[in-house]
Write a protein that holds these residues in place. Sequence first.
Motif, PDB file in Angstrom:
ATOM      1  N   VAL A  78     -37.340 -43.930   1.115  1.00  0.00           N
ATOM      2  CA  VAL A  78     -37.363 -44.170   2.565  1.00  0.00           C
ATOM      3  C   VAL A  78     -36.423 -43.244   3.328  1.00  0.00           C
ATOM      4  N   TYR A  81     -37.091 -41.973   6.802  1.00  0.00           N
ATOM      5  CA  TYR A  81     -37.134 -42.913   7.918  1.00  0.00           C
ATOM      6  C   TYR A  81     -35.745 -43.346   8.393  1.00  0.00           C
ATOM      7  N   ILE A 320     -41.830 -49.749   9.577  1.00  0.00           N
ATOM      8  CA  ILE A 320     -42.184 -49.211   8.269  1.00  0.00           C
ATOM      9  C   ILE A 320     -42.036 -50.361   7.278  1.00  0.00           C
ATOM     10  N   VAL A 322     -41.672 -52.074   3.770  1.00  0.00           N
ATOM     11  CA  VAL A 322     -41.202 -51.692   2.442  1.00  0.00           C
ATOM     12  C   VAL A 322     -41.322 -52.880   1.507  1.00  0.00           C
ATOM     13  N   THR A 331     -39.719 -49.273  -2.402  1.00  0.00           N
ATOM     14  CA  THR A 331     -40.796 -48.321  -2.114  1.00  0.00           C
ATOM     15  C   THR A 331     -41.429 -48.674  -0.771  1.00  0.00           C
ATOM     16  N   VAL A 332     -42.178 -47.731  -0.218  1.00  0.00           N
ATOM     17  CA  VAL A 332     -42.933 -47.986   1.011  1.00  0.00           C
ATOM     18  C   VAL A 332     -44.175 -48.797   0.653  1.00  0.00           C
ATOM     19  N   ASP A 333     -44.467 -49.803   1.464  1.00  0.00           N
ATOM     20  CA  ASP A 333     -45.612 -50.684   1.243  1.00  0.00           C
ATOM     21  C   ASP A 333     -46.789 -50.227   2.104  1.00  0.00           C
ATOM     22  N   THR A 334     -47.770 -49.619   1.488  1.00  0.00           N
ATOM     23  CA  THR A 334     -48.918 -49.088   2.231  1.00  0.00           C
ATOM     24  C   THR A 334     -49.847 -50.189   2.732  1.00  0.00           C
ATOM     25  N   HIS A 336     -48.661 -52.652   4.463  1.00  0.00           N
ATOM     26  CA  HIS A 336     -48.026 -53.062   5.729  1.00  0.00           C
ATOM     27  C   HIS A 336     -47.775 -54.580   5.781  1.00  0.00           C
TER      28      HIS A 336
END
Length: 366
Positions: A78, A81, A320, A322, A331-334, A336
């Motif tokens: 992240v 961001y 964003i 996560v 991690t980034v959570d696609t 959402h």
Amino acid sequence: MKNFFSILILVCAGAYFLMSCQNKPIASARESKTDTLKIRKIKDTISIVAVGDIMLGSAFPSKSNLPPDDAMNSFVAVEQYLKGDIVFGNLEGCFLNAGNSSKCIGSNPNSCYAFRMPDRYGLIFKNAGFNVLSIANNHVGDFDARGRKNTARILDSLQIKYAGQLNKPFDIFEKDSVKYAFCAFAPNENTVSIKKIDSAKILVAELKKQVDIVIVSFHGGGEGANFEHLTRKTEIFYKENRGNVYAFAHGVIDAGADVVLGHGPHVTRAMEVYKNKFIAYSLGNFCTYGMFSLKGPNGFAPLVQLKINSKGDFLFADIISVKQDKINRLTVDTNHTAFKKIQTLTNFDLPENQLKFEGNGRISLK
């Protein structure tokens, strides 16, 4: 005679000033007034990045509880961001290289929730971009005065701003011509109390007289999946009064706060704009290694990229989402998930809200 000449000099100086003002064009007179009042032009848009609880790994009761990469890659997913005028998080633990916790006496240390990050982890926060941290919570004091004092020493050495303990209720600082005040509250020992709303309002009002933007953080409310909803009442968790976060947030904004950032429940909660000021009622578990539960809603959280104007009024926020798990960590959570949860909770708990939730993760006013 001496007094006579002194008066004469003052009269002449006054007459000269008046004549000078009369001969100046209007624009110059306005500039002179501006200089006199010391009116400063600050940036039109201020960027605040905010996340919830952060604990990168505890060396207590043993170093085996530290992450295998020694926390170096904690924020790698992240880092793009974590950029703004203010980058905020809640420091859920202290910095301390050694020592036992008095809260674990008489119990199995392996089942005792006491967190101390090695001193060297402070630089990981700094390098990630964090410049404001709350130390108002129930874990900064896990190792008593030693932990609190050493944490303050580390943060001071890194020039990271912090507040929330009784000996440091607020911090005032300037960045890029903007004067900020940051203060933090919690229901825990040695913290500035979230339960004394009138006292909090007095502090915020005094700070607002001195600065452009007042940022308030609070650690409050019950914990876990059963406490996702905002009750607008005093919340009790394991017989402990965790404050009325709704009344607190509204109260400090009434007193002059521009942004209110909540944490403590370990889950995401609703967001609100009240009197044009942004409130996040809980930012959840952002980066928490080790004994933290990451099941269900505990494993998802928002990274908020907030924009306010020079008056502190809300413009918009990009969320964003996560997620965390024990293997992949942060991690980034696609999918959402956190953004969708905020939308659902906000519309349910605050049906009077005037927020618009857009498909790209943006929150704006209707």
